[in-house]
Scaffold this motif. Structure first.
Motif, mmCIF file in Angstrom:
data_model
loop_
_atom_site.group_PDB
_atom_site.id
_atom_site.type_symbol
_atom_site.label_atom_id
_atom_site.label_comp_id
_atom_site.label_asym_id
_atom_site.label_seq_id
_atom_site.Cartn_x
_atom_site.Cartn_y
_atom_site.Cartn_z
ATOM 1 N N PHE A 489 2.365 -0.810 1.736
ATOM 2 C CA PHE A 489 1.648 0.436 1.465
ATOM 3 C C PHE A 489 0.462 0.178 0.542
ATOM 4 O O PHE A 489 -0.623 0.701 0.751
ATOM 5 N N SER A 492 -2.503 -1.447 2.422
ATOM 6 C CA SER A 492 -3.302 -0.592 3.305
ATOM 7 C C SER A 492 -4.178 0.349 2.490
ATOM 8 O O SER A 492 -5.249 0.751 2.944
ATOM 9 N N LEU A 495 -7.418 -1.433 1.586
ATOM 10 C CA LEU A 495 -8.333 -1.411 2.717
ATOM 11 C C LEU A 495 -9.271 -0.220 2.644
ATOM 12 O O LEU A 495 -10.475 -0.337 2.831
ATOM 13 N N PHE A 496 -8.707 0.930 2.348
ATOM 14 C CA PHE A 496 -9.488 2.166 2.366
ATOM 15 C C PHE A 496 -10.626 2.119 1.357
ATOM 16 O O PHE A 496 -11.775 2.335 1.691
ATOM 17 N N TYR A 630 -14.963 10.016 0.918
ATOM 18 C CA TYR A 630 -13.716 10.732 0.658
ATOM 19 C C TYR A 630 -13.049 10.092 -0.554
ATOM 20 O O TYR A 630 -12.993 8.874 -0.652
ATOM 21 N N LEU A 635 -5.087 15.040 -2.633
ATOM 22 C CA LEU A 635 -3.799 14.445 -2.248
ATOM 23 C C LEU A 635 -3.258 13.534 -3.339
ATOM 24 O O LEU A 635 -2.066 13.530 -3.629
ATOM 25 N N ARG B 120 -12.793 9.131 8.476
ATOM 26 C CA ARG B 120 -11.495 9.522 9.044
ATOM 27 C C ARG B 120 -10.797 8.331 9.690
ATOM 28 O O ARG B 120 -9.575 8.218 9.641
ATOM 29 N N MET B 123 -9.099 6.481 7.105
ATOM 30 C CA MET B 123 -7.883 7.187 6.734
ATOM 31 C C MET B 123 -6.779 6.859 7.729
ATOM 32 O O MET B 123 -5.623 6.631 7.369
ATOM 33 N N MET B 126 -5.479 3.437 7.224
ATOM 34 C CA MET B 126 -4.571 3.413 6.090
ATOM 35 C C MET B 126 -3.217 3.996 6.500
ATOM 36 O O MET B 126 -2.178 3.576 6.016
ATOM 37 N N TRP B 259 -6.680 16.265 8.787
ATOM 38 C CA TRP B 259 -6.405 14.903 8.379
ATOM 39 C C TRP B 259 -5.290 14.787 7.359
ATOM 40 O O TRP B 259 -4.675 13.747 7.209
ATOM 41 N N HIS B 260 -4.993 15.887 6.673
ATOM 42 C CA HIS B 260 -3.886 15.831 5.716
ATOM 43 C C HIS B 260 -2.590 15.438 6.408
ATOM 44 O O HIS B 260 -1.695 14.895 5.782
ATOM 45 N N LYS B 263 -0.505 12.112 6.215
ATOM 46 C CA LYS B 263 0.609 11.832 5.305
ATOM 47 C C LYS B 263 1.869 11.527 6.100
ATOM 48 O O LYS B 263 2.677 10.686 5.720
ATOM 49 N N TRP B 266 2.775 7.972 6.833
ATOM 50 C CA TRP B 266 3.399 7.199 5.764
ATOM 51 C C TRP B 266 4.872 7.570 5.634
ATOM 52 O O TRP B 266 5.715 6.715 5.398
#
Lengths: 666, 285
Positions: A489, A492, A495-496, A630, A635, B120, B123, B126, B259-260, B263, B266
């Motif tokens: 985790f 990754s 990476l972002f 972003y 979050l 995005r 994201m 990830m 996009w939320h 989550k 994961w």
């Protein structure tokens, strides 16, 4: 070899003394300072490279029978006839430092610092006095105060080349720093600044080569004090606050260190690092001192309950950040943890150290996503990567230690390069926000390109850090699969934040101006050198592994050595991949202009005004287009993550120490 | 590398675009049928690419197309590594590298829509990366090897011991194929808020290259699905096709999420993937 090692420790100190005596302002002072710094850096670089090449008297000659500790470690006698003088000298320095820290604590009314310092000084004072006088006076003498092994050589190379580069860079940087408009209210204390840089470097060399734990402790405390002074360089309220925070957190680690030395001596009679490692199999006795030393390492490496001090350290000028983050200070922390790994591997202590590292890696990586200040992104990324190294140290298997040492190397060069780049960009663009770095590759092609190389080295296949991350993943899966969750985790998340930063650098809206005169001479030397180092480290890593890391790990007491670490096939593929990636910048350089494409404006719903920059908004007004990354702050909350992470790590570390203390008392 | 791995490597490089293109065409045909339309011919993707190849190449930044070329090269390289049977983690890293080139291409175009698409896509990367790595780890824990060829030779049916990992992997496939509900970064159909996402500013041959890269990627990912069933080859091929059908069904059955919702990826990785691995390690110990 003794001469080389002593040169490495003493030369920076002598240089520091010279720089300290250099007072006054003006061109002459500047010039002398430049000569002194360049000379000091040259000596250090040459000496560390010579040491790495096995020069300086040859190994066989300085390896008398009976002083070979481990397979590759060589003990060094330092002025055996002047042992007492050195001993009292060290005591005097320690007393002076303690007095200064007490003064700082009282002046700023931070009673916690005073308490920690009194406890530490009291303990050490009592220990040294009872040992030297009551206990016969000879006990604290160790045959070899210093030693050299492959790991120490790697650290010395990093410290010499990367640290030297930072000192060169600082010459031009600090000139701009005080000439620029942003720091008019900061007093020009450059003499002090360079003095501290060199003391720091010398202390780091001392720390790396110390076998005598008392010496190691002395250098440990010098780095703590230097970092306090450097972080507080600007003397703004924020800088003072952050410096004090760094001080108390590191003093806490120092206290743990002191307790570890006393316990170790009481239980085994040893005050030597190598002696300790020789007893590594005797876990019941050694585990508590090792746990305390790991704790000290964790505080110095800014792992989770202590991450705050490193984040706060970015108030200092950039060379300080670079120094703290790449070659010294935090690397001292992970160095100690990795040294302890043969003792803690497979124990509960090892597991807890690994969990602290893993949690820090995950949270640091996630927190880096939320940061828009480039230095803060780098700081979080350092915290995260150190977490990974601490994780390796805690796991402590053959493959894990190998991966940990590799991580130290790659992280040091790439992270230093990135910090230096950000420092230059900050001076030129007057901002260090990642979003402000848009089109940097066009505005400052040299710095922008270096930054991209540094970032590629930090996370991208097939470059440096990724190789180590891969090794970490394999090591962790074999040792304890549940820890792999934190690694996958965390990686990754890295990476972002790296890719969005890279994207910003290449993204070019409109036709930006090219910035002239990107670099000073010193900056150029340091940064080009580091770029080459980053590149070489990536290309030559199989060689580095073969010559330095594998012999070191082979010398550790491991029973099950893996047949292969990455596999020769994989290394071949990686080098192939590297070649392919290299084609990319080359094809950019040699592309034909025009190339059969037609250049148009980007799509702005057909409402473009003035090409690609402005458009007609819904209300009929002309709006300017803006693109910002972003950060996912809705979050991920840096504060919450850090709070919970710190709480968790504090609890498990405290529980570990408490349980061990109880066991020891029985 | 054995002679067999060379053969499968060359087969992949030569045949994957045809298989991938046909699959994409099939996707469009079936989607149309699901929506009660007639839909194009199965060869439509090939026609599209041929047409794109003849179009004028419009760009915003003159260097943007280089990134796409390297994206294609590394996608082929990734699949090649996989079919040559090398280390699975290496394959994952190569895949990431390829994807990063694509994202950087979108950044380079410096257009707001492709910028949003790129962010995005990051994201999404990830979101799926942990599960992909956990899949590799899960396979390693069962077969004791990261080598694809060794995993393929494993005698047991991997999906039976790795059901959680398999489900988690399916979840990431939806993201990887950019299907609804996860077609956030470059939807197949133009949407008001995103236009065409990452590919907004690519046209002509470059867009054709992106299409071809996706064909290669499709075959590679289905190859990974096959790996879960590798001990029974015919079942593996059937399973890969079934998974592809499932993706089409999911694509048509779901609306796009915000996009939320990523989550969830994961959570899926942590619960299904990691849960599975924990159980495995518990059994081992």
């Amino acid at each position: 070899m003794t001469e080389l090692v002593l040169t490495l420790i003493v030369a920076p100190m002598v240089c520091a003394l010279g720089l300290f005596c250099l007072r006054g302002k003006g061109g002459g002072t500047d010039w002398i300072r430049r000569v002194l710094v360049v000379a000091g850096v040259l000596v250090v670089c040459v000496a560390s490279v010579m040491l790495a090449m096995g020069r300086g008297g040859g190994q066989s000659e300085t390896r008398p029978s009976g002083s070979v500790f481990l397979q590759n470690g060589v003990g060094l006698h330092v002025l055996p006839n002047h042992h007492d003088a050195i001993h009292w000298g060290i005591m005097a320095i320690e007393l002076l430092m303690a007095a200064y820290v007490l003064y700082v604590g009282i002046r700023s009314k931070k009673w916690f610092i005073v308490i920690l310092m009194v406890a530490q000084a009291g303990l050490m004072g009592w220990f040294e006095l009872t040992m030297t006088h009551g206990g016969g006076g000879e006990i604290l003498k160790v045959p070899q105060d210093l030693f050299v092994d492959k790991f120490a050589i790697i650290m010395a190379l990093i410290n010499g080349l990367v640290g030297g580069g930072i000192c060169l860079y600082a010459l031009g940087y600090m000139k701009d720093y005080h000439a620029g408009s942003g720091h008019k209210d900061v007093a020009d204390r450059r003499s002090m600044f360079f003095t501290l840089l060199f003391i720091f470097m010398g202390a780091m060399f001392g720390l790396i080569f110390s076998n005598n734990l008392m010496w190691l402790f002395l250098f440990w405390e010098i780095t703590t004090l230097c970092s306090y002074l450097l972080i507080g360089y600007t003397r703004t309220p924020e800088a003072k606050r952050n410096a004090l925070r760094a001080l108390w957190m590191n003093l806490l680690g120092g206290l743990a260190f002191a307790i570890a030395i006393v316990l170790l001596q009481r239980q085994t009679g040893a005050t030597e690092l190598q002696e300790m490692l020789k007893l590594a199999s005797n876990k019941t006795i050694l585990l508590l001192p090792a746990a305390l030393l790991c704790f000290a390492g964790i505080s110095k490496a800014a792992q989770l309950p202590f991450s705050n001090w490193l984040l706060g350290a970015m108030v200092a000028p950039t060379p300080v950040s670079a120094l703290l983050h790449s070659s010294t200070m935090v690397k001292a922390g992970v160095y100690l943890v990795l040294r302890m790994s043969p003792i803690v591997t497979g124990t509960g202590v090892g597991l807890i150290v690994a969990v602290v590292g893993g949690v820090t890696f995950l949270i640091g990586s996630l927190a880096a996503i939320t940061a828009s200040d480039a230095k803060r992104v780098l700081a979080w990324s350092t915290v995260a990567n150190l977490g990974l190294i601490v994780l390796c140290g805690g796991v402590g298997t053959y493959a894990a230690v190998w991966a940990g040492v590799l991580l130290i190397i790659f992280h040091a060069v790439a992270k230093c390069l990135l910090f230096l780049c950000v420092g230059v960009v900050e001076h030129k663009l007057h901002s260090r926000d990642v979003d402000a770095m848009s089109a940097l590759i066009v505005k400052m092609p040299l710095v922008g390109g270096m930054m991209l190389i540094g970032m590629a080295g930090m996370f991208l296949a097939p470059f440096g850090m990724l190789i180590s991350k891969w090794a970490v993943l394999k090591a962790v899966v074999d040792a304890s699969p549940s820890l792999s969750l934190l690694v996958v985790f965390g990686s990754s998340a890295t990476l972002f934040f790296w890719v969005k930063w890279m994207g910003k650098l290449v993204q070019t809206v409109g036709i930006p101006d090219r910035i002239r005169h990107e670099l000073h001479a010193g900056e150029a030397v340091a940064m080009c050198g580091l770029t080459v180092l980053t590149f070489l480290a990536c290309v030559l890593f199989p060689l580095i592994s073969l010559i330095f890391i594998e012999p070191y790990v082979d010398g550790l007491p491991y029973s099950n050595v893996p047949r292969e670490l990455l596999g020769s096939g994989n290394v071949t593929i990686m080098i192939l991949m590297m070649g392919m990636v290299m084609l990319f910048p080359l094809s950019m350089l040699f592309r034909s202009r025009g190339g059969g494409v037609k250049i148009v404006d980007p799509y702005l719903c057909g409402a473009n005004v003035e090409g690609s920059i402005k458009f007609v908004g819904s209300g009929g007004t002309v709006e300017t287009m803006a693109m910002n990354n972003y950060y996912m702050r809705n979050l991920l909350s840096e504060r919450l993550m850090m709070g919970w992470g710190s709480a968790f790590c504090t609890v498990i570390l405290a529980a570990m120490l408490a349980v061990m203390a109880v066991q020891a008392c029985r | 590398m054995s002679i067999n791995s060379w053969i499968s490597l060359i087969l992949y490089v030569l045949a994957a675009p045809f298989i991938g293109g046909a699959l994409t065409g099939f996707d469009r045909w079936l989607s149309a049928r699901m929506q009660a339309r007639r839909g194009p011919s199965i060869l439509q993707s090939f026609y599209d690419v041929r047409k794109l190849w003849q179009k004028q190449n419009l760009v915003v930044r003159s260097s943007q197309n280089f990134y796409v070329v390297f994206f294609l090269i590394f996608v082929i390289f990734t699949g090649g590594l996989f079919f040559a049977g090398v280390d699975l983690l290496m394959v994952v890293f190569a895949l990431t590298l390829a994807a990063i080139f694509f994202v950087l291409a979108a950044y380079k175009t410096s257009s707001p829509y492709s910028f949003v698409g790129a962010e995005r896509e990051l994201m999404q990367m990830m979101a799926y990366e942990p599960m992909v790595l956990l899949t590799a780890i899960g396979m390693y824990m069962v077969t004791k090897s990261f080598q694809v060829d060794a995993i393929a030779r494993h005698s047991g049916l991997l999906v039976l011991v790795l059901p959680g990992v398999f489900l988690g992997f399916l979840f990431t496939l939806v993201i990887k194929f950019r299907k609804s509900p996860f077609d956030l970064s470059a939807s197949h159909h133009a949407h008001q808020e995103l236009v065409r996402g990452m590919t907004t500013e690519f046209s002509g041959r470059t867009l054709a290259l992106i299409e071809i890269a996706h064909w290669y990627e499709t075959v590679f990912l289905l190859g990974w699905v096959y790996l879960f069933f590798a001990s029974l080859p015919w079942l593996g091929v059937l399973a890969a096709l079934a998974v592809f059908l499932l993706m089409i069904l999911v694509d048509n059955a779901f609306a796009r999420l915000k996009w939320h919702a990523l989550k969830s990826a994961w959570v899926v990785a942590a619960v299904l993937g990691f849960g599975n691995i924990l159980i495995l390690s518990a059994f081992k110990a």
